[in-house]
Design a protein around this motif. Structure first.
Motif, mmCIF file in Angstrom:
data_model
loop_
_atom_site.group_PDB
_atom_site.id
_atom_site.type_symbol
_atom_site.label_atom_id
_atom_site.label_comp_id
_atom_site.label_asym_id
_atom_site.label_seq_id
_atom_site.Cartn_x
_atom_site.Cartn_y
_atom_site.Cartn_z
ATOM 1 N N TYR A 111 0.834 -1.205 0.000
ATOM 2 C CA TYR A 111 0.000 0.000 0.000
ATOM 3 C C TYR A 111 0.868 1.253 0.000
ATOM 4 O O TYR A 111 0.572 2.234 -0.707
ATOM 5 C CB TYR A 111 -0.930 0.011 1.216
ATOM 6 C CG TYR A 111 -1.659 1.334 1.369
ATOM 7 C CD1 TYR A 111 -2.764 1.626 0.589
ATOM 8 C CD2 TYR A 111 -1.197 2.309 2.252
ATOM 9 C CE1 TYR A 111 -3.415 2.848 0.689
ATOM 10 C CE2 TYR A 111 -1.838 3.526 2.374
ATOM 11 C CZ TYR A 111 -2.948 3.792 1.590
ATOM 12 O OH TYR A 111 -3.567 5.007 1.690
ATOM 13 N N GLY A 115 -0.294 2.557 -3.202
ATOM 14 C CA GLY A 115 -1.598 3.080 -2.811
ATOM 15 C C GLY A 115 -2.705 2.049 -3.018
ATOM 16 O O GLY A 115 -2.481 0.843 -2.905
ATOM 17 N N THR A 116 -3.905 2.505 -3.347
ATOM 18 C CA THR A 116 -5.034 1.586 -3.506
ATOM 19 C C THR A 116 -4.870 0.669 -4.723
ATOM 20 O O THR A 116 -5.554 -0.359 -4.811
ATOM 21 C CB THR A 116 -6.359 2.353 -3.641
ATOM 22 O OG1 THR A 116 -6.279 3.254 -4.750
ATOM 23 C CG2 THR A 116 -6.650 3.152 -2.369
ATOM 24 N N SER A 118 -2.544 -1.216 -5.049
ATOM 25 C CA SER A 118 -1.940 -2.440 -4.495
ATOM 26 C C SER A 118 -2.993 -3.520 -4.243
ATOM 27 O O SER A 118 -2.673 -4.710 -4.262
ATOM 28 C CB SER A 118 -1.218 -2.127 -3.180
ATOM 29 O OG SER A 118 -2.138 -1.689 -2.190
ATOM 30 N N PHE A 119 -4.245 -3.122 -4.014
ATOM 31 C CA PHE A 119 -5.271 -4.109 -3.683
ATOM 32 C C PHE A 119 -5.466 -5.108 -4.820
ATOM 33 O O PHE A 119 -5.688 -6.295 -4.588
ATOM 34 C CB PHE A 119 -6.601 -3.420 -3.355
ATOM 35 C CG PHE A 119 -6.521 -2.399 -2.244
ATOM 36 C CD1 PHE A 119 -5.540 -2.481 -1.254
ATOM 37 C CD2 PHE A 119 -7.410 -1.337 -2.188
ATOM 38 C CE1 PHE A 119 -5.459 -1.537 -0.234
ATOM 39 C CE2 PHE A 119 -7.349 -0.388 -1.167
ATOM 40 C CZ PHE A 119 -6.369 -0.485 -0.195
ATOM 41 N N ASP A 132 -4.695 4.866 7.065
ATOM 42 C CA ASP A 132 -3.603 5.740 6.627
ATOM 43 C C ASP A 132 -3.691 7.023 7.451
ATOM 44 O O ASP A 132 -4.543 7.882 7.205
ATOM 45 C CB ASP A 132 -3.754 6.035 5.130
ATOM 46 C CG ASP A 132 -2.591 6.828 4.560
ATOM 47 O OD1 ASP A 132 -2.000 7.646 5.294
ATOM 48 O OD2 ASP A 132 -2.271 6.656 3.366
ATOM 49 N N TYR A 139 -9.563 2.261 5.013
ATOM 50 C CA TYR A 139 -10.031 1.400 3.928
ATOM 51 C C TYR A 139 -10.513 0.059 4.477
ATOM 52 O O TYR A 139 -9.857 -0.549 5.332
ATOM 53 C CB TYR A 139 -8.897 1.135 2.929
ATOM 54 C CG TYR A 139 -8.373 2.366 2.252
ATOM 55 C CD1 TYR A 139 -9.020 2.910 1.150
ATOM 56 C CD2 TYR A 139 -7.219 3.002 2.722
ATOM 57 C CE1 TYR A 139 -8.539 4.053 0.526
ATOM 58 C CE2 TYR A 139 -6.735 4.139 2.109
ATOM 59 C CZ TYR A 139 -7.394 4.665 1.006
ATOM 60 O OH TYR A 139 -6.914 5.801 0.389
ATOM 61 N N VAL A 141 -11.296 -3.583 2.759
ATOM 62 C CA VAL A 141 -10.942 -4.206 1.480
ATOM 63 C C VAL A 141 -11.316 -5.686 1.516
ATOM 64 O O VAL A 141 -11.027 -6.381 2.496
ATOM 65 C CB VAL A 141 -9.431 -4.062 1.186
ATOM 66 C CG1 VAL A 141 -9.103 -4.525 -0.229
ATOM 67 C CG2 VAL A 141 -8.972 -2.615 1.402
ATOM 68 N N PHE A 209 -13.300 -1.939 -2.404
ATOM 69 C CA PHE A 209 -12.836 -1.365 -1.136
ATOM 70 C C PHE A 209 -13.703 -0.169 -0.777
ATOM 71 O O PHE A 209 -14.188 0.555 -1.640
ATOM 72 C CB PHE A 209 -11.348 -0.984 -1.192
ATOM 73 C CG PHE A 209 -10.981 0.103 -2.167
ATOM 74 C CD1 PHE A 209 -10.940 1.438 -1.772
ATOM 75 C CD2 PHE A 209 -10.654 -0.203 -3.479
ATOM 76 C CE1 PHE A 209 -10.585 2.445 -2.657
ATOM 77 C CE2 PHE A 209 -10.295 0.795 -4.381
ATOM 78 C CZ PHE A 209 -10.259 2.124 -3.972
ATOM 79 N N GLU A 211 -13.714 3.325 1.069
ATOM 80 C CA GLU A 211 -12.815 4.401 1.511
ATOM 81 C C GLU A 211 -13.598 5.346 2.413
ATOM 82 O O GLU A 211 -14.580 5.950 1.980
ATOM 83 C CB GLU A 211 -12.267 5.153 0.300
ATOM 84 C CG GLU A 211 -11.300 6.276 0.667
ATOM 85 C CD GLU A 211 -10.815 7.020 -0.570
ATOM 86 O OE1 GLU A 211 -9.855 6.552 -1.205
ATOM 87 O OE2 GLU A 211 -11.428 8.061 -0.914
ATOM 88 N N LYS A 222 -15.533 1.481 -3.986
ATOM 89 C CA LYS A 222 -14.924 1.488 -5.314
ATOM 90 C C LYS A 222 -14.436 0.080 -5.674
ATOM 91 O O LYS A 222 -13.931 -0.647 -4.813
ATOM 92 C CB LYS A 222 -13.720 2.443 -5.350
ATOM 93 C CG LYS A 222 -14.029 3.863 -4.918
ATOM 94 C CD LYS A 222 -12.753 4.702 -4.859
ATOM 95 C CE LYS A 222 -13.024 6.106 -4.355
ATOM 96 N NZ LYS A 222 -11.776 6.912 -4.267
ATOM 97 N N PHE A 224 -11.849 -2.704 -7.485
ATOM 98 C CA PHE A 224 -10.440 -2.773 -7.855
ATOM 99 C C PHE A 224 -10.295 -2.438 -9.338
ATOM 100 O O PHE A 224 -11.210 -2.648 -10.128
ATOM 101 C CB PHE A 224 -9.885 -4.195 -7.650
ATOM 102 C CG PHE A 224 -9.885 -4.686 -6.232
ATOM 103 C CD1 PHE A 224 -10.230 -3.869 -5.171
ATOM 104 C CD2 PHE A 224 -9.539 -5.996 -5.950
ATOM 105 C CE1 PHE A 224 -10.234 -4.334 -3.871
ATOM 106 C CE2 PHE A 224 -9.536 -6.488 -4.653
ATOM 107 C CZ PHE A 224 -9.890 -5.648 -3.610
#
Length: 596
Positions: A111, A115-116, A118-119, A132, A139, A141, A209, A211, A222, A224
């Protein structure tokens, strides 16, 4: 594999939040018997909780919640990341440092690096909360296949989350009953996501995920950023080679563990392939486990023996009779997190896995959905043809006595829900109306509120696969497997749902995926070199108990069906005792009557 919980709420005291998160974790301690941990950020009114089942990096270095980047990143994580070693190597080349051997730390470093984005890079089964501190963002996830559960509520400008719906009860927040859950349950035999038995408590969609902005208390869900692949596989040989290569790779990855691991061996095609591949990579260190019944009509021992004779590891067999079933049945019912008609068998097999000293077990879940193992793959053409009939004609199904003909009413919905319920529905709308003292119009309205949008480009069998994967497997098999296995502190891994396999299946031409008259021909052909013919050249037997006979004599169960003054339920109970009503229907009625 663990259990997680947390709350963000500026309107409650730190002590209250601490007590609530602790209470949530206590409810779920069966899923994390090895350790517990908590994180408190009073200035942000954020509290995380964690119950740990130690499988990778058994040392205290794997303790959670875990921190990274001098404490700026915090995570509470449930699951396994099977490509964490590859990601760790990539991140090390980018100068990221690691102090543990756990996959959890790799999520944090990934991450920080990407950042996102990475998911999407994570391959495995997972549900986690990641805070964060610098961005003041939290988050939630969940993995692409929804193997691990994650529930949340944002009803009153706060965020409450947990691995089980049970955790939302008996805390300072007041969650009322979802008034529609009984209709959903009697129709589906499970609760279709995102619904739960509680109002304003939802399942986070798989591959998404949430947020949550701690400054504004605003959240957004949102998906992936999945990579798009456009090429197609058009030959059987190419498909067989690819499936064999990817499943071998997936099984090898799913065997990563620092604790005792095994495989469920039912004697069917899917578990037999998994067992043989696990033996190839682990040999004598792999444990296999089989369940049988004293009723020979339900026993697959001869097929299980074929596979156990081929593998080098320890094989354990357990026989369940009516006495053993009756002894544990009330406990298994109590273990359910959400109502289901199909979770009791999972409770038993995981009970014996724990008795056998196993902490992780590989399962064949997913193969039937991906490779065409259910009758729905043959019936879908008829379903699509019938769906074109006028609504008034389809609704006439309510006048028939046959259960399958009654369910033709569902096709009048003219949507994906209707198709699924025609194929797999438990009770027809008019039956649900009788059971719950509602009108059929009320039932129709509630069921049509569930959105099931089958992608338009899918061919017939691909539509069946989509429905089985996104409804039956998602809401019943995976959910049941998770809470029944975690009830015993056992992790169930599902190699067939590896990201690469699912991506590959989508690339294979429909006629190749579901070729021939035999179910799962592609999978069988890919592994004919190791799979005994007696395993695949026979009629399919699902893993089910002799429930029809056992339950009609079970006084605990029958007493629970008396908790009603509804004459329709009384008649159904008598018909069940006389073998005229399927046990799954009465299992659903029992849970509706005895819901707490």
């Amino acid at each position: 594999m663990c259990r997680i919980a947390g709350i963000i709420d500026k309107n409650k005291s730190s002590l209250q939040l601490e007590n609530d998160v602790k209470a949530m974790c206590d409810v779920m301690k069966h899923g994390g018997p090895d350790d517990e941990g908590f994180y408190t950020n009073d200035s942000k009114s954020l509290h995380f909780g964690h119950r740990r089942l130690s499988i990778i990096d058994l040392s205290q270095n794997g303790h959670q919640p875990m921190f990274y980047d001098e404490g700026n990143l915090v995570i509470t994580f449930n699951g396994e990341i099977y490509n964490y070693l590859e990601l760790k190597e990539e991140l090390t080349l980018l100068n990221f440092k690691f102090r543990t051997k756990s996959d959890t730390e790799v999520i944090l470093a990934a991450y920080q690096a990407w950042g996102t984005a990475s998911f999407e890079k994570l391959s495995g089964m997972f549900a986690f909360a990641l805070y964060d501190m610098q961005k003041e963002l939290n988050y939630l996830v969940r993995d692409k296949s929804g193997i691990k559960p994650l529930y949340y509520s944002t009803a009153t400008e706060n965020l409450v989350f947990a691995s089980e719906v049970k955790a939302f009860k008996n805390i300072s927040y007041s969650y009322t009953e979802n008034p529609n859950w009984k209709v959903y349950f009697l129709a589906f035999g499970h609760l279709p996501e995102p619904t739960t038995t509680l109002k304003n408590v939802y399942a986070l969609p798989k591959g998404n995920f949430l947020e949550y902005d701690l400054q504004t208390n605003i959240f957004e869900i949102k998906p992936f950023n999945n990579k798009k692949v456009n090429y197609q596989i058009n030959t059987s040989k190419q498909a067989e080679v690819l499936i064999k290569e990817l499943l071998q790779k997936a099984v090898k990855k799913h065997l990563i563990a620092d604790a005792p691991i095994g495989v469920f061996s039912s004697g069917g095609i899917d578990s037999s392939i998994i067992s043989l591949l696990a033996d190839k990579y682990e040999g004598a260190s792999i444990n296999s486990l089989s369940i049988n019944f004293d009723d020979e009509k339900f026993s697959e021992k001869q097929y299980q023996d074929l596979i156990s004779a081929k593998i080098k590891g320890k094989h354990s067999e357990y026989t369940i009779n009516e006495e053993i079933f009756s002894q544990h049945f009330p406990t298994a019912l109590q273990a359910m997190d959400q109502p289901t008609t199909d979770g009791i068998n999972s409770w038993f097999i995981n009970y014996f896995a724990k008795e056998n000293g196993l902490k992780a077990v590989l399962s064949g879940i997913g193969a039937d959905e991906l490779f065409g193992g259910y009758p729905s793959f043959k019936r879908i053409k008829v379903v699509n043809a019938l769906s074109k009939f006028p609504k008034f004609l389809l609704k006439s199904g309510k006048y028939f006595n046959s259960s399958s003909l009654k369910r033709s009413y569902y096709l009048s919905y003219k949507n994906g829900v209707g198709k699924y319920l025609f194929l797999r529905g438990l009770f027809a709308p008019q039956e649900i109306a009788h059971l719950l003292n509602l009108s059929v119009n009320q039932v129709d309205k509630i069921l049509n509120s569930i959105k099931v949008n089958i992608p338009n480009h899918l061919k017939d069998e691909e539509q069946a696969s989509w429905l089985e994967t996104n409804l039956y497997m998602q809401n019943q098999l995976l959910k049941d497997t998770d809470f029944m296995s975690m009830q015993h502190g056992v992790e169930v891994r599902v190699p067939f749902l590896d990201n690469e396999i699912i991506t590959a299946i989508a690339l294979i031409d429909n006629n190749i995926k579901y070729k021939g008259l035999r179910s799962k021909s592609l999978l069988i052909d890919a592994f004919k070199d190791i799979l005994p013919e007696k395993i695949w050249n026979r009629n399919k037997m699902g893993f089910t108990f002799p429930f029809q006979n056992w339950l009609k004599h079970n006084q605990f169960f029958l007493n629970g069906l008396k908790a009603s003054e509804n004459p329709y339920i009384d008649k159904a109970t008598n018909d069940f005792k006389n073998g005229k009503v399927h046990w799954a229907k009465m299992m659903a009625v029992y849970q509706v009557l005895n819901a707490k």
